[in-house]
Scaffold this motif. Structure first.
Motif, PDB file in Angstrom:
ATOM      1  N   SER A  78       0.833  -1.211   0.000  1.00 32.87           N
ATOM      2  CA  SER A  78       0.000   0.000   0.000  1.00 32.87           C
ATOM      3  C   SER A  78       0.859   1.249   0.000  1.00 32.87           C
ATOM      4  N   ILE A  79       1.946   1.244   0.782  1.00 38.16           N
ATOM      5  CA  ILE A  79       2.859   2.387   0.814  1.00 38.16           C
ATOM      6  C   ILE A  79       3.601   2.509  -0.514  1.00 38.16           C
ATOM      7  N   GLN A  80       4.010   1.394  -1.077  1.00 35.06           N
ATOM      8  CA  GLN A  80       4.697   1.425  -2.371  1.00 35.06           C
ATOM      9  C   GLN A  80       3.783   1.973  -3.460  1.00 35.06           C
ATOM     10  N   GLN A  81       2.517   1.545  -3.462  1.00 36.44           N
ATOM     11  CA  GLN A  81       1.570   2.023  -4.472  1.00 36.44           C
ATOM     12  C   GLN A  81       1.263   3.504  -4.292  1.00 36.44           C
ATOM     13  N   ALA A  82       1.474   4.011  -3.069  1.00 37.18           N
ATOM     14  CA  ALA A  82       1.285   5.452  -2.810  1.00 37.18           C
ATOM     15  C   ALA A  82       2.584   6.212  -3.032  1.00 37.18           C
ATOM     16  N   GLY A  84       5.473   5.813  -1.746  1.00 40.13           N
ATOM     17  CA  GLY A  84       6.212   6.074  -0.521  1.00 40.13           C
ATOM     18  C   GLY A  84       5.523   6.999   0.465  1.00 40.13           C
ATOM     19  N   ASP A  85       4.335   7.494   0.109  1.00 44.27           N
ATOM     20  CA  ASP A  85       3.597   8.397   1.002  1.00 44.27           C
ATOM     21  C   ASP A  85       3.053   7.575   2.174  1.00 44.27           C
ATOM     22  N   LEU A  86       3.621   7.775   3.357  1.00 47.66           N
ATOM     23  CA  LEU A  86       3.279   6.961   4.516  1.00 47.66           C
ATOM     24  C   LEU A  86       1.817   7.092   4.902  1.00 47.66           C
ATOM     25  N   PHE A  87       1.298   8.303   4.928  1.00 44.28           N
ATOM     26  CA  PHE A  87      -0.077   8.524   5.368  1.00 44.28           C
ATOM     27  C   PHE A  87      -1.081   7.974   4.366  1.00 44.28           C
ATOM     28  N   GLN A  88      -0.861   8.230   3.087  1.00 46.53           N
ATOM     29  CA  GLN A  88      -1.752   7.688   2.069  1.00 46.53           C
ATOM     30  C   GLN A  88      -1.685   6.165   2.069  1.00 46.53           C
ATOM     31  N   GLY A  89      -0.487   5.632   2.265  1.00 46.27           N
ATOM     32  CA  GLY A  89      -0.322   4.189   2.313  1.00 46.27           C
ATOM     33  C   GLY A  89      -1.114   3.570   3.444  1.00 46.27           C
ATOM     34  N   PHE A  90      -1.092   4.195   4.612  1.00 46.31           N
ATOM     35  CA  PHE A  90      -1.854   3.677   5.747  1.00 46.31           C
ATOM     36  C   PHE A  90      -3.355   3.763   5.494  1.00 46.31           C
ATOM     37  N   GLU A  91      -3.807   4.827   4.824  1.00 48.59           N
ATOM     38  CA  GLU A  91      -5.225   4.928   4.490  1.00 48.59           C
ATOM     39  C   GLU A  91      -5.658   3.775   3.586  1.00 48.59           C
ATOM     40  N   LEU A 150       9.772  -2.568   5.284  1.00 50.01           N
ATOM     41  CA  LEU A 150       8.800  -1.508   5.522  1.00 50.01           C
ATOM     42  C   LEU A 150       9.438  -0.126   5.415  1.00 50.01           C
ATOM     43  N   ILE A 151      10.566   0.070   6.062  1.00 49.62           N
ATOM     44  CA  ILE A 151      11.237   1.371   6.058  1.00 49.62           C
ATOM     45  C   ILE A 151      11.699   1.753   4.654  1.00 49.62           C
ATOM     46  N   ASP A 152      12.179   0.769   3.903  1.00 51.19           N
ATOM     47  CA  ASP A 152      12.635   1.038   2.535  1.00 51.19           C
ATOM     48  C   ASP A 152      11.499   1.504   1.624  1.00 51.19           C
ATOM     49  N   ALA A 153      10.270   1.146   1.982  1.00 51.11           N
ATOM     50  CA  ALA A 153       9.118   1.523   1.152  1.00 51.11           C
ATOM     51  C   ALA A 153       8.680   2.967   1.394  1.00 51.11           C
ATOM     52  N   ILE A 154       9.143   3.566   2.490  1.00 50.97           N
ATOM     53  CA  ILE A 154       8.673   4.890   2.904  1.00 50.97           C
ATOM     54  C   ILE A 154       9.564   6.006   2.347  1.00 50.97           C
ATOM     55  N   HIS A 165      14.753   6.126  14.744  1.00 51.14           N
ATOM     56  CA  HIS A 165      14.035   6.058  16.018  1.00 51.14           C
ATOM     57  C   HIS A 165      12.728   6.843  15.934  1.00 51.14           C
ATOM     58  N   GLU A 166      12.785   8.056  15.401  1.00 45.86           N
ATOM     59  CA  GLU A 166      11.573   8.860  15.275  1.00 45.86           C
ATOM     60  C   GLU A 166      10.617   8.251  14.254  1.00 45.86           C
ATOM     61  N   LEU A 167      11.158   7.630  13.194  1.00 42.86           N
ATOM     62  CA  LEU A 167      10.295   6.968  12.220  1.00 42.86           C
ATOM     63  C   LEU A 167       9.549   5.807  12.867  1.00 42.86           C
ATOM     64  N   HIS A 168      10.225   5.030  13.724  1.00 40.33           N
ATOM     65  CA  HIS A 168       9.560   3.938  14.433  1.00 40.33           C
ATOM     66  C   HIS A 168       8.456   4.469  15.350  1.00 40.33           C
ATOM     67  N   LEU A 169       8.708   5.598  15.995  1.00 41.77           N
ATOM     68  CA  LEU A 169       7.684   6.197  16.843  1.00 41.77           C
ATOM     69  C   LEU A 169       6.446   6.576  16.024  1.00 41.77           C
ATOM     70  N   LEU A 170       6.679   7.144  14.846  1.00 45.88           N
ATOM     71  CA  LEU A 170       5.571   7.524  13.974  1.00 45.88           C
ATOM     72  C   LEU A 170       4.811   6.299  13.494  1.00 45.88           C
ATOM     73  N   LEU A 171       5.523   5.248  13.118  1.00 45.93           N
ATOM     74  CA  LEU A 171       4.877   4.010  12.683  1.00 45.93           C
ATOM     75  C   LEU A 171       4.042   3.402  13.804  1.00 45.93           C
ATOM     76  N   GLN A 172       4.565   3.423  15.015  1.00 41.01           N
ATOM     77  CA  GLN A 172       3.814   2.908  16.153  1.00 41.01           C
ATOM     78  C   GLN A 172       2.538   3.710  16.362  1.00 41.01           C
ATOM     79  N   LEU A 173       2.654   5.032  16.245  1.00 43.86           N
ATOM     80  CA  LEU A 173       1.490   5.894  16.411  1.00 43.86           C
ATOM     81  C   LEU A 173       0.428   5.579  15.363  1.00 43.86           C
ATOM     82  N   LEU A 174       0.848   5.412  14.123  1.00 38.48           N
ATOM     83  CA  LEU A 174      -0.100   5.116  13.051  1.00 38.48           C
ATOM     84  C   LEU A 174      -0.754   3.750  13.253  1.00 38.48           C
ATOM     85  N   MET A 175       0.034   2.751  13.673  1.00 41.53           N
ATOM     86  CA  MET A 175      -0.545   1.426  13.865  1.00 41.53           C
ATOM     87  C   MET A 175      -1.464   1.406  15.081  1.00 41.53           C
ATOM     88  N   HIS A 176      -1.116   2.149  16.123  1.00 35.96           N
ATOM     89  CA  HIS A 176      -2.037   2.285  17.258  1.00 35.96           C
ATOM     90  C   HIS A 176      -3.355   2.906  16.792  1.00 35.96           C
TER      91      HIS A 176
END
Length: 221
Positions: A78-82, A84-91, A150-154, A165-176
């Motif tokens: 989903s992130i690759q199809q977007a 690399g857009d992390l937010f669009q990928g999560f949507e 996952l990180i390579d796709a972003i 470290h901050e990217l992992h925090l953001l990913l955790q926030l999005l998955m929460h």
């Protein structure tokens, strides 16, 4: 994870045990689930169960992995199809998984998972988002592999993150946010007796929009 003894069992017997797990964990929460019911439905001795799994929690999270085995791939694609857009990928990822979670074959199981999840449960179901999670060597290597994919796709060029470290925090926030939105959807079912996938998707889109753009209005002169 199951022992080697479990993986050496005939496929039919493995399937029988997992079918029994599905029945019990779809009936009630992990806390209230009964090993006695599992071994009865699987038609195995109690002693054999403990040759295959450490405890009911071990079986529970392994069963979760079997029904969610494509989840990580869905998120990455989903992130690759977007682009690399992390937010669009999560949507897109959320829209992709929600129908299966609410109306698929495992909907009752997912209801018990998401309405009873705590921080420990989150770490068990999303280990690839836990940068410093403890695990055995093989699990740790697999987790690192999933993290890298996952990180390579972003595309981080449009994110306010200074390091991994901050990217992992953001990913955790999005998955929460994914998990809490699903849990809220199930709680709404308990109140109203029905679900509204369109509304659940809209709720998630609103949360993503606030995370991406902020929820504070700019003051006008």
């Amino acid at each position: 994870m199951p022992t080697e003894t479990f993986f050496n069992l005939p496929k039919e017997k493995q399937r029988r045990i997992l079918d029994a797990a599905k029945k019990e964990f779809s009936r009630t929460s992990l806390k209230e689930a009964s090993i006695a019911n599992v071994i009865k439905d699987a038609e195995i001795p109690r002693g054999s169960f403990y040759q295959y799994f450490k405890d009911k929690e071990d079986l529970y999270y392994y069963y979760f992995q079997t029904v969610q085995q494509d989840s990580h791939r869905y998120l990455v694609s989903s992130i690759q199809q977007a682009n690399g857009d992390l937010f669009q990928g999560f949507e897109e990822y959320f829209k992709r998984i929600v129908p299966e979670i609410f109306i698929g074959d495992h909907a009752l199981f997912y209801k018990n998972v998401f309405t009873n999840m705590d921080y420990h449960g989150f770490r068990r179901v999303a280990p690839h988002l836990e940068k410093n999670a403890e695990s055995c060597h093989d699990k740790k290597m697999e987790r690192k592999k999933h993290q890298k994919v996952l990180i390579d796709a972003i595309d981080c060029s449009n994110l306010k993150v200074s390091d991994n470290h901050e990217l992992h925090l953001l990913l955790q926030l999005l998955m929460h946010t994914v998990f809490t939105t699903i849990a809220d959807g199930y709680r709404r079912i308990l109140i109203d007796g029905s679900y509204d996938i369109e509304q659940i998707n809209q709720n998630f889109e609103s949360k993503i929009s606030w995370l991406k753009n902020g929820a504070r209005k700019e003051k006008t002169e």
